[in-house]
Write a protein that holds these residues in place. Structure first.
Motif, PDB file in Angstrom:
ATOM      1  N   GLY A  33       4.734   4.599   3.101  1.00 56.65           N
ATOM      2  CA  GLY A  33       4.499   5.525   4.192  1.00 56.65           C
ATOM      3  C   GLY A  33       5.060   6.899   3.914  1.00 56.65           C
ATOM      4  N   SER A  34       6.169   6.957   3.179  1.00 57.78           N
ATOM      5  CA  SER A  34       6.760   8.256   2.848  1.00 57.78           C
ATOM      6  C   SER A  34       5.891   9.050   1.886  1.00 57.78           C
ATOM      7  CB  SER A  34       8.166   8.072   2.250  1.00 57.78           C
ATOM      8  OG  SER A  34       8.111   7.593   0.921  1.00 57.78           O
ATOM      9  N   PHE A  35       4.937   8.364   1.238  1.00 59.50           N
ATOM     10  CA  PHE A  35       3.954   9.022   0.376  1.00 59.50           C
ATOM     11  C   PHE A  35       2.639   9.273   1.128  1.00 59.50           C
ATOM     12  CE2 PHE A  35       6.920   7.744  -2.764  1.00 59.50           C
ATOM     13  CZ  PHE A  35       6.645   8.409  -3.950  1.00 59.50           C
ATOM     14  N   GLY A  36       2.631   9.004   2.439  1.00 60.08           N
ATOM     15  CA  GLY A  36       1.448   9.272   3.240  1.00 60.08           C
ATOM     16  C   GLY A  36       0.465   8.131   3.351  1.00 60.08           C
ATOM     17  N   TYR A  37       0.833   6.915   2.925  1.00 56.84           N
ATOM     18  CA  TYR A  37      -0.080   5.772   2.997  1.00 56.84           C
ATOM     19  C   TYR A  37       0.035   5.094   4.356  1.00 56.84           C
ATOM     20  CZ  TYR A  37      -1.115   6.243  -1.940  1.00 56.84           C
ATOM     21  OH  TYR A  37      -1.541   6.717  -3.150  1.00 56.84           O
ATOM     22  N   GLU A  38      -1.121   4.902   5.001  1.00 57.97           N
ATOM     23  CA  GLU A  38      -1.167   4.286   6.320  1.00 57.97           C
ATOM     24  C   GLU A  38      -1.528   2.806   6.194  1.00 57.97           C
ATOM     25  OE1 GLU A  38      -3.974   6.598   8.494  1.00 57.97           O
ATOM     26  OE2 GLU A  38      -2.532   8.216   8.878  1.00 57.97           O
ATOM     27  N   TYR A  39      -0.891   1.986   7.012  1.00 57.23           N
ATOM     28  CA  TYR A  39      -1.084   0.536   6.937  1.00 57.23           C
ATOM     29  C   TYR A  39      -2.433   0.140   7.534  1.00 57.23           C
ATOM     30  CZ  TYR A  39       0.110  -4.391   6.866  1.00 57.23           C
ATOM     31  OH  TYR A  39       0.134  -5.731   6.596  1.00 57.23           O
ATOM     32  N   GLN A  40      -3.122  -0.789   6.856  1.00 61.53           N
ATOM     33  CA  GLN A  40      -4.394  -1.297   7.353  1.00 61.53           C
ATOM     34  C   GLN A  40      -4.371  -2.818   7.356  1.00 61.53           C
ATOM     35  OE1 GLN A  40      -7.952   0.475   5.732  1.00 61.53           O
ATOM     36  NE2 GLN A  40      -9.242  -1.246   6.279  1.00 61.53           N
ATOM     37  N   GLU A  41      -4.720  -3.405   8.495  1.00 57.43           N
ATOM     38  CA  GLU A  41      -4.823  -4.860   8.630  1.00 57.43           C
ATOM     39  C   GLU A  41      -6.206  -5.297   8.170  1.00 57.43           C
ATOM     40  OE1 GLU A  41      -2.876  -8.390   9.608  1.00 57.43           O
ATOM     41  OE2 GLU A  41      -2.077  -6.403  10.031  1.00 57.43           O
ATOM     42  N   TYR A 103      -1.253  -2.002   2.300  1.00 55.91           N
ATOM     43  CA  TYR A 103      -1.504  -3.310   2.886  1.00 55.91           C
ATOM     44  C   TYR A 103      -0.441  -4.296   2.426  1.00 55.91           C
ATOM     45  CZ  TYR A 103      -3.336  -4.103  -1.799  1.00 55.91           C
ATOM     46  OH  TYR A 103      -3.452  -4.179  -3.165  1.00 55.91           O
ATOM     47  N   SER A 104      -0.347  -5.407   3.105  1.00 62.15           N
ATOM     48  CA  SER A 104       0.488  -6.524   2.679  1.00 62.15           C
ATOM     49  C   SER A 104       0.004  -7.775   3.377  1.00 62.15           C
ATOM     50  CB  SER A 104       1.974  -6.275   3.010  1.00 62.15           C
ATOM     51  OG  SER A 104       2.180  -6.209   4.408  1.00 62.15           O
ATOM     52  N   GLY A 105       0.139  -8.899   2.715  1.00 61.66           N
ATOM     53  CA  GLY A 105      -0.288 -10.151   3.324  1.00 61.66           C
ATOM     54  C   GLY A 105      -0.585 -11.199   2.271  1.00 61.66           C
ATOM     55  N   PRO A 106      -0.868 -12.427   2.711  1.00 59.56           N
ATOM     56  CA  PRO A 106      -1.117 -13.513   1.758  1.00 59.56           C
ATOM     57  C   PRO A 106      -2.483 -13.409   1.093  1.00 59.56           C
ATOM     58  CG  PRO A 106      -1.385 -14.287   4.014  1.00 59.56           C
ATOM     59  CD  PRO A 106      -0.871 -12.887   4.102  1.00 59.56           C
ATOM     60  N   VAL A 107      -2.536 -13.785  -0.172  1.00 58.63           N
ATOM     61  CA  VAL A 107      -3.801 -13.949  -0.893  1.00 58.63           C
ATOM     62  C   VAL A 107      -3.822 -15.350  -1.476  1.00 58.63           C
ATOM     63  CG1 VAL A 107      -4.069 -11.499  -1.422  1.00 58.63           C
ATOM     64  CG2 VAL A 107      -2.844 -12.970  -3.021  1.00 58.63           C
ATOM     65  N   PHE A 108      -5.021 -15.843  -1.769  1.00 64.35           N
ATOM     66  CA  PHE A 108      -5.189 -17.247  -2.148  1.00 64.35           C
ATOM     67  C   PHE A 108      -5.946 -17.334  -3.465  1.00 64.35           C
ATOM     68  CE2 PHE A 108      -4.944 -16.676   2.357  1.00 64.35           C
ATOM     69  CZ  PHE A 108      -4.085 -17.677   2.798  1.00 64.35           C
ATOM     70  N   ARG A 109      -5.326 -18.000  -4.436  1.00 64.35           N
ATOM     71  CA  ARG A 109      -5.961 -18.171  -5.747  1.00 64.35           C
ATOM     72  C   ARG A 109      -5.779 -19.622  -6.199  1.00 64.35           C
ATOM     73  NH1 ARG A 109      -4.539 -12.531  -9.007  1.00 64.35           N
ATOM     74  NH2 ARG A 109      -5.338 -11.135  -7.364  1.00 64.35           N
TER      75      ARG A 109
END
Length: 484
Positions: A33-41, A103-109
């Motif tokens: 966020g300090s680099f200007g990145y906005e969170y997206q769900e 973004y952040s969250g679970p991924v499935f492989r």
């Protein structure tokens, strides 16, 4: 007190473990966020085709897929990038605005032999959409290096390359698509030198990638120098001419006949041409180390490839910009054998590993072509990176602190605008100074004056706009109305 290394390596699912991961996930959100990145769900499920287009099929065997109630094939997300670019095209298909998304969250492989709980992990990352040039790549790479630093991991290494260098070499050899694919698949063998070029040539002969064709073979002459798609059109035309518009092919469709005929004729990649290409790629992919030590050798290899020379110049600029931070000078090395995701990345690509180099913590690169693969009528410059959060925490030795901030707020926000690109380094230095003072900072290369930044507002208010002139002079404009 238990460290994060202990709790995550043992697969602990306790509240303490979750809170440790959550707090460090929030550190990531705040830093980006300090680099200007906005969170997206983003959704957990999406059409399988979206992910296959992005990966070139590389993730196909790892995807957990199912058929929904309307008989469409959908998958649990194996990554985020394709989803973000796809959503961007739906909501802003015609805009050229720069977007910074985190973004952040679970991924499935899916992994053969692994338990279900071992087949998902938390991925954190960012995507920079609409921005191109060394300053964009440098800022992205710099942010990527700050993720492990934020968690107290200082003994990491960064490997970087630009895939345009390798691709320009391959383009210059005018090989068929099959020969090109064969060379790329042979890179690990060329790096380790476990298989000689002579052995690879013999394998190519067995696979009918090279062969002997008579010099008067008119079909061979007709498709010489053409890409496979173009060659197939020529062969289809030949079939229609020789057999009529409805050729009598029995049970075999025209496409099958053309594919088989093309494979036979593609014994046309002359042995000498393939050998020359293999030797050149072998020399390239074994170049790795300090940029100053190996760039000259790389420049010699691509001296007849203008795009490769341009890519090397851009790569050197990116490295110079990032290593202006003295803490990073010893951590970054160039590795022209880094070819991960070559069906997807088309510019710089980098990996960040632990000090031993045996565990990849994260990585990313530039993928300008993904937008068109996902249906855009025009190319949208894009780049990003992602980390496996659990892998990061296993490499760190963190203690849970009760006063770790969970807030995503900054006391002040600052926009940096440059009159032209000659002051990239000044802008990067200023951004570090302001961030260290607690500001949210964005370097916006699409604006070249304070007035332009103010007039093209889209709703975000900045406390300061810092203007860097072409001569390097800076002006600070305090404002409550300017935005990007």
């Amino acid at each position: 007190m238990t460290s994060s290394k202990d709790i995550h390596s043992s697969g602990d699912k306790s509240e303490y473990s979750w809170l440790t991961k959550r707090r460090n996930e929030d550190k990531f959100v705040r830093l980006c966020g300090s680099f200007g990145y906005e969170y997206q769900e983003l959704p957990l499920l999406a059409p399988t085709d979206v992910f296959l287009r992005k990966s070139g099929g590389e993730l196909a065997s790892q995807m957990l897929s199912l058929i929904d109630a309307t008989s469409n094939l959908i998958s649990l997300r194996p990554e985020f990038t394709a989803l973000i670019v796809s959503e961007h095209l739906k909501t802003q298909p015609d805009t050229s605005d720069i977007r910074r998304i985190q973004y952040s969250g679970p991924v499935f492989r899916q992994t053969l032999g692994a338990s279900l709980s071992e087949q998902y992990f938390t991925q954190v990352g960012v995507e920079l959409i609409g921005a191109r040039g060394p300053i964009s790549d440098a800022e992205l790479l710099y942010l990527a290096t700050q993720i492990p630093e934020q968690l107290g991991i200082t003994d990491y290494t960064v490997r970087i390359t630009d895939l345009r260098v390798l691709n320009s070499l391959l383009d210059s050899k005018q090989l068929s698509d099959r020969a090109r694919t064969f060379i790329i698949a042979s890179v690990p063998a060329l790096q380790s030198r476990t298989t000689s070029v002579a052995q690879l040539l013999a394998q190519a002969q067995d696979d009918h990638i090279i062969g002997q064709n008579p010099s008067n073979d008119h079909l061979h002459i007709a498709i010489s120098g053409l890409q496979d798609d173009q060659a197939k059109e020529v062969l289809h035309g030949f079939l229609e001419w020789s057999e009529g518009l409805a050729p009598n092919l029995g049970q075999r469709a025209a496409d099958d006949v053309v594919d088989r005929l093309l494979r036979k004729l593609r014994g046309n990649d002359e042995r000498d041409s393939l050998q020359e290409a293999l030797l050149a790629i072998e020399n390239l992919v074994n170049l790795k180390g300090n940029a100053d030590d190996i760039m000259a050798a790389a420049e010699t290899l691509v001296e007849t490839c203008p795009e490769g020379s341009t890519a090397l110049k851009s790569l050197r600029t990116v490295i110079n910009l990032v290593t202006d931070d003295p803490n990073l000078s010893s951590k970054i090395s160039v590795d022209f054998g880094l070819i991960k995701g070559i069906a997807y990345y088309d510019g710089i690509v980098f990996d960040i590993t632990n000090a031993a180099g045996n565990k990849i913590l994260g990585g990313g690169g530039r993928y300008d072509n993904l937008s068109t693969d996902l249906g855009s009528v025009c190319e949208i410059p894009s780049a990003g990176f992602a980390y496996n959060l659990e892998a990061l925490l296993e490499s760190a030795d963190l203690q849970l602190s009760a006063d770790d901030p969970l807030s995503n707020e900054w006391s002040l926000s600052t926009l940096i605008v440059m009159e032209d690109a000659t002051q990239d380094l000044v802008a990067l230095r200023l951004s570090r100074q302001y961030r260290e003072a607690g500001h949210r900072v964005v370097i916006d290369s699409q604006y070249h004056s304070v007035a332009e930044a103010r007039s093209k507002s889209s709703g975000r208010t900045w406390d300061n706009i810092v203007f860097v002139s072409a001569s390097g002079d800076t002006e600070v404009h305090e404002t409550n109305t300017s935005s990007t």
